[in-house]
Enzyme design. Structure first.
Site: not given
Ligand code: IPM
Ligand code: MG
Length: 365
Positions: A141, A192, A224, A248, A252
């Protein structure tokens, strides 16, 4: 002296869900349960529209000075074409970096009332309680160089840099192990190392930290495989510690296991100040700004309210009030109240304000 909260609702549904937090704060203040003074700023696309930046210097200074930052969500198609450095997400990334919020705690908890809202079978997710500890200020990042160069032959070359130093891995692993001690006493470290040097170092440091925590079970897992295991048998996990990018993605996936992204809070914490012991902190829902439903009054405010509960617990030591708020959320879900994203069996759904009001009523009862 009043404790200061800096509210950054952001874009899309951010403003609608933050309004429910503001009502909650007004109530806890009126009850004498808290003494919060709040200020509000702009971040993301709305800040770009107002100031031409994803966050203004003035609002950055307020965020740095506040006892805690409460953040909604940023982004939307309206800002797809703004310059890269000024895109809505840049505001959030600057907050994370400048406040040095290196530890991002992302729980994935399956509320019993919602086990059927998951895309996975009830028996796989019921009772799920995972904590993803994501490194938040390093890795790809922020690594330099980060650029696109024109090679002049009709080709371009894009570079992002994945970089980690020992101290960055060490401190995030310690956060994960400390938290594991308070819960299931198991840490998986995901990287990884089979293809990345940063993964090799990550694993080396994770093992060194693990040696200091003999009471916590430690396992390495390839990132993975971790993604696969999360959808195959998520209950094998307790705490997962991982880098910024894998965190990240894995968070999700973990979030969706629980039935809705709209349910999950997160906390981003800095290191404790040497003199005062206080940490800089930002609390935000895991979900985004949901431009498709923004302005309709139907967004689920639960992740935002649950993020505020984390602020009460981690930044202000108000554990009892945090527990009460979380119990109120579980309570209204138990009664069958649902926003559209977690609707079941064609039952009637309620909007953002009704959900916020129901939780507040439960809390007051
Ligand atoms: C998260 C989001 C952020 C990230 C974006 C909005 C920059 O996806 O907080 O998970 O990638 O960290
Ligand atoms: Mg995210």
């Amino acid at each position: 002296m009043a404790q200061t909260l800096f509210l950054l609702p952001g874009d899309g549904i951010g403003t609608e869900i933050m309004a429910e937090v503001e009502k909650l704060i007004a109530w806890t203040n009126a009850q004498g349960l808290t003494d919060f003074s709040t200020d509000r700023g702009l971040v993301g696309g709305c800040a770009y529209d107002a100031y031409g930046e994803a966050i203004s210097e003035d609002d950055m200074a307020k965020a740095l000075a506040a006892d805690a930052v409460i953040f909604g969500a940023v982004g939307g198609p309206k800002w797809d074409k703004v310059p890269y450095e000024k895109r809505p997400e840049a505001g959030l990334l600057r907050l994370r970096k400048d406040l040095q919020l290196f530890a991002n705690l992302r729980p994935a908890i399956c509320y019993p009332a919602l086990a059927d809202a998951s895309a996975l079978k009830r028996e796989i997710v019921e009772g799920l309680d995972i904590l993803i500890v994501r490194e938040l200020t390093g890795g790809v990042y922020f690594g330099e160089p980060k650029e696109i160069t024109d090679l002049g032959n009709g080709q371009k070359r894009a570079v992002d840099t994945q970089v980690y130093e020992t101290y960055e891995i060490d401190r995030i692993c310690r956060v994960a192990f400390d938290l594991a001690r308070t819960r299931g006493k198991k840490v998986h470290s995901a990287d990884k190392k089979n293809v990345m040097k940063s993964g090799v170092l990550w694993d080396e440091v994770a093992h060194a930290v693990a040696a200091d925590y003999a009471d916590v079970k430690f396992e390495h897992i390839l990132a993975d495989n971790c993604a696969m295991q999360l959808v195959r048998n998520p209950k094998q996990f307790d705490v997962i510690v991982t880098d910024n990018l894998f965190g990240d993605i894995l968070s999700d996936a973990a979030a969706m296991l629980t039935g809705s992204l709209g349910m999950l809070p997160s906390a981003s914490l800095g290191a404790p100040d040497k003199a005062t012991g206080k940490r800089k902190a930002l609390y935000e829902p895991v979900h985004g700004s949901a431009p498709d439903i923004a302005g309709k009054g139907i967004a689920n405010p639960i992740a935002m309210l649950a993020s505020f509960a984390r602020a009460l617990r981690y930044s202000f030591g108000m554990v009892e009030l945090a527990n009460r708020l979380e119990a109120a959320i579980a309570g209204v879900l138990g009664e069958g109240l649902r926003t559209g994203d977690i609707a079941q069996d064609n039952r009637k759904t309620i909007g953002t304000e009704e959900m916020g009001a129901a939780i507040l009523r439960k809390l007051a009862a």
